[in-house]
Design a protein around this motif. Structure first.
Motif, PDB file in Angstrom:
ATOM      1  N   TYR A 125      51.739  46.189  37.655  1.00  0.00           N
ATOM      2  CA  TYR A 125      50.338  46.610  37.622  1.00  0.00           C
ATOM      3  C   TYR A 125      49.688  46.172  38.926  1.00  0.00           C
ATOM      4  O   TYR A 125      50.264  45.385  39.690  1.00  0.00           O
ATOM      5  CB  TYR A 125      49.604  45.986  36.429  1.00  0.00           C
ATOM      6  CG  TYR A 125      49.649  44.476  36.432  1.00  0.00           C
ATOM      7  CD1 TYR A 125      48.724  43.717  37.168  1.00  0.00           C
ATOM      8  CD2 TYR A 125      50.627  43.783  35.718  1.00  0.00           C
ATOM      9  CE1 TYR A 125      48.788  42.337  37.192  1.00  0.00           C
ATOM     10  CE2 TYR A 125      50.693  42.404  35.739  1.00  0.00           C
ATOM     11  CZ  TYR A 125      49.770  41.685  36.480  1.00  0.00           C
ATOM     12  OH  TYR A 125      49.835  40.320  36.502  1.00  0.00           O
ATOM     13  N   ASN A 126      48.483  46.664  39.182  1.00  0.00           N
ATOM     14  CA  ASN A 126      47.730  46.258  40.366  1.00  0.00           C
ATOM     15  C   ASN A 126      46.913  45.013  40.048  1.00  0.00           C
ATOM     16  O   ASN A 126      46.149  44.983  39.076  1.00  0.00           O
ATOM     17  CB  ASN A 126      46.812  47.389  40.825  1.00  0.00           C
ATOM     18  CG  ASN A 126      47.598  48.605  41.276  1.00  0.00           C
ATOM     19  OD1 ASN A 126      48.667  48.486  41.870  1.00  0.00           O
ATOM     20  ND2 ASN A 126      47.081  49.784  40.994  1.00  0.00           N
ATOM     21  N   ILE A 127      47.064  43.991  40.875  1.00  0.00           N
ATOM     22  CA  ILE A 127      46.457  42.696  40.578  1.00  0.00           C
ATOM     23  C   ILE A 127      44.932  42.780  40.514  1.00  0.00           C
ATOM     24  O   ILE A 127      44.294  42.082  39.723  1.00  0.00           O
ATOM     25  CB  ILE A 127      46.910  41.630  41.601  1.00  0.00           C
ATOM     26  CG1 ILE A 127      46.518  40.237  41.102  1.00  0.00           C
ATOM     27  CG2 ILE A 127      46.339  41.919  42.979  1.00  0.00           C
ATOM     28  CD1 ILE A 127      47.161  39.119  41.895  1.00  0.00           C
ATOM     29  N   LEU A 128      44.320  43.651  41.325  1.00  0.00           N
ATOM     30  CA  LEU A 128      42.870  43.776  41.292  1.00  0.00           C
ATOM     31  C   LEU A 128      42.398  44.292  39.938  1.00  0.00           C
ATOM     32  O   LEU A 128      41.353  43.868  39.424  1.00  0.00           O
ATOM     33  CB  LEU A 128      42.374  44.694  42.412  1.00  0.00           C
ATOM     34  CG  LEU A 128      40.864  44.897  42.496  1.00  0.00           C
ATOM     35  CD1 LEU A 128      40.132  43.565  42.628  1.00  0.00           C
ATOM     36  CD2 LEU A 128      40.505  45.808  43.663  1.00  0.00           C
ATOM     37  N   ASN A 129      43.155  45.203  39.340  1.00  0.00           N
ATOM     38  CA  ASN A 129      42.792  45.712  38.012  1.00  0.00           C
ATOM     39  C   ASN A 129      42.771  44.581  36.982  1.00  0.00           C
ATOM     40  O   ASN A 129      41.873  44.496  36.133  1.00  0.00           O
ATOM     41  CB  ASN A 129      43.787  46.782  37.562  1.00  0.00           C
ATOM     42  CG  ASN A 129      43.703  48.031  38.409  1.00  0.00           C
ATOM     43  OD1 ASN A 129      42.812  48.169  39.242  1.00  0.00           O
ATOM     44  ND2 ASN A 129      44.645  48.933  38.227  1.00  0.00           N
ATOM     45  N   ARG A 130      43.776  43.708  37.059  1.00  0.00           N
ATOM     46  CA  ARG A 130      43.818  42.584  36.127  1.00  0.00           C
ATOM     47  C   ARG A 130      42.649  41.629  36.384  1.00  0.00           C
ATOM     48  O   ARG A 130      42.038  41.114  35.437  1.00  0.00           O
ATOM     49  CB  ARG A 130      45.140  41.837  36.259  1.00  0.00           C
ATOM     50  CG  ARG A 130      45.296  40.704  35.258  1.00  0.00           C
ATOM     51  CD  ARG A 130      46.672  40.062  35.356  1.00  0.00           C
ATOM     52  NE  ARG A 130      46.808  38.942  34.430  1.00  0.00           N
ATOM     53  CZ  ARG A 130      47.887  38.163  34.349  1.00  0.00           C
ATOM     54  NH1 ARG A 130      48.917  38.399  35.153  1.00  0.00           N
ATOM     55  NH2 ARG A 130      47.936  37.174  33.504  1.00  0.00           N
ATOM     56  N   ALA A 131      42.343  41.392  37.646  1.00  0.00           N
ATOM     57  CA  ALA A 131      41.232  40.505  37.982  1.00  0.00           C
ATOM     58  C   ALA A 131      39.910  41.058  37.448  1.00  0.00           C
ATOM     59  O   ALA A 131      39.062  40.305  36.948  1.00  0.00           O
ATOM     60  CB  ALA A 131      41.153  40.310  39.491  1.00  0.00           C
ATOM     61  N   ILE A 132      39.730  42.371  37.530  1.00  0.00           N
ATOM     62  CA  ILE A 132      38.516  43.000  37.007  1.00  0.00           C
ATOM     63  C   ILE A 132      38.439  42.827  35.489  1.00  0.00           C
ATOM     64  O   ILE A 132      37.370  42.551  34.930  1.00  0.00           O
ATOM     65  CB  ILE A 132      38.474  44.497  37.388  1.00  0.00           C
ATOM     66  CG1 ILE A 132      38.271  44.642  38.905  1.00  0.00           C
ATOM     67  CG2 ILE A 132      37.362  45.225  36.635  1.00  0.00           C
ATOM     68  CD1 ILE A 132      38.434  46.058  39.418  1.00  0.00           C
TER      69      ILE A 132
END
Length: 332
Positions: A125-132
């Motif tokens: 997955y994209n780490i920024l998506n998880r951070a959001i």
């Protein structure tokens, strides 16, 4: 359990122990203060030792798993009242590494800090998506804990800070809300600074102690697999003024010992995958049962689906399929 499978499980156990020590070390208030000085505007320009008193009580590190919807449940005597884990239906366990409150310099307002450590940039997955997702949960979980009913003006600022190792270069990004005026000049009331994400990338090469790289050097020293324990402790104390007490010394020593064992996990994974390939040629049932045993053992120890997939060399969807084969897990 045969040797190959046991090696794979032991490798996972070593990684879990290493992760635990990393979180404990990062939760040291002096280390957190160094991070806050470089990431939170309120504390920029201050000395880390001046920031330490603003960190309230002790940070949360991996709390007991909870049911969905109880993220905002207050607990008597706890620093925050935030559970650091959220169980999402059909998504396994979502775990916040470290969470703590920080009092602002005005002595009244507070912010909530979430600190996450990743061994490398995720591929599933994209780490920024998880951070959001994380920063959004930190906001929504405040309802009926930090604010009630329709008092949305009481929402506290949240920061989700991600440390990602094994990157191509040292980097740091600040992701936050902006207001683009597309038509007219209406000044909408509200706070744009409620959601804050900081992404810190660490390369494998330890930077020199230049001002722009002070935080990266500290984190690189803490998380290095190459430096000896004494070298790490010497830099922490000599360059950053971090008190090396018995707990810090123990955590650093254990991390260094575990990192050596973790280097061998690739061999353990290769053996496990080799066995799986051999069984696939003529022992499909045995393969299935072996995979179920590994997955069940790790799942019952609260490993995430991502961690199980990483050890077994499979996708998260494949792990879900394996777990569904074990009826015992369906009722967990």
């Amino acid at each position: 359990m045969n040797t190959e499978i046991k090696n794979a499980v032991n490798a996972a156990d070593m990684e879990a122990q290493y992760d635990e020590k990393v979180k404990r070390l990062l939760s040291n208030k002096m280390i957190l203060a160094h991070i806050l000085v470089k990431t939170v505007d309120e504390f920029q320009g201050m000395r880390p030792e001046e920031v330490v008193p603003f960190i309230e009580k002790e940070p949360f590190i991996d709390a007991v798993p909870i049911e969905p919807g109880l993220t905002n449940t207050a607990k008597e005597g706890r620093v925050i009242g935030i559970n650091t884990e959220n169980a999402e239906i059909n998504e396994g366990l979502v775990r916040f590494d470290i969470i703590f409150y920080v009092r602002m310099k005005d002595g009244i307002s507070q912010i909530i800090i979430n600190l996450e450590a990743q061994k490398d940039e995720p591929t599933h997955y994209n780490i920024l998506n998880r951070a959001i997702f994380y920063v959004s949960r930190l906001v929504s979980s405040q309802k009926e804990r930090d604010f009630s009913k329709m008092n949305y003006n009481d929402i506290k600022r949240v920061f989700s800070i991600w440390i990602c190792m094994n990157m191509d270069e040292d980097s740091m990004d600040y992701v936050h809300l902006t207001d683009d005026k597309l038509l007219g000049s209406c000044q909408w009331k509200g706070k744009l600074d409620l959601l804050n994400i900081v992404l810190i990338g660490l390369s494998n090469e330890l930077p020199e102690g230049k001002k722009d790289y002070e935080l990266h050097r500290l984190l690189g020293v803490l998380l290095s697999a190459d430096l000896t324990a004494e070298k790490k402790l010497g830099i922490m104390e000599g360059e950053y003024g971090i008190l090396v007490n018995d707990r810090v010394r123990e955590d650093v020593n254990v991390m260094c010992n575990l990192s050596q064992g973790i280097l061998e996990r690739g061999e353990a994974r290769g053996e496990a995958r080799g066995e799986a390939r051999g069984e696939a040629r003529g022992e499909a049932r045995g393969k299935t049962m072996a995979e179920v045993r590994i997955a069940r053992s790790m799942y019952e120890k609260n490993y995430t689906l991502e961690q199980i997939a990483d050890v077994m060399g499979k996708t998260i969807e494949e792990i879900k399929d394996i777990l569904e084969k074990d009826e015992c897990l369906l009722s967990v």
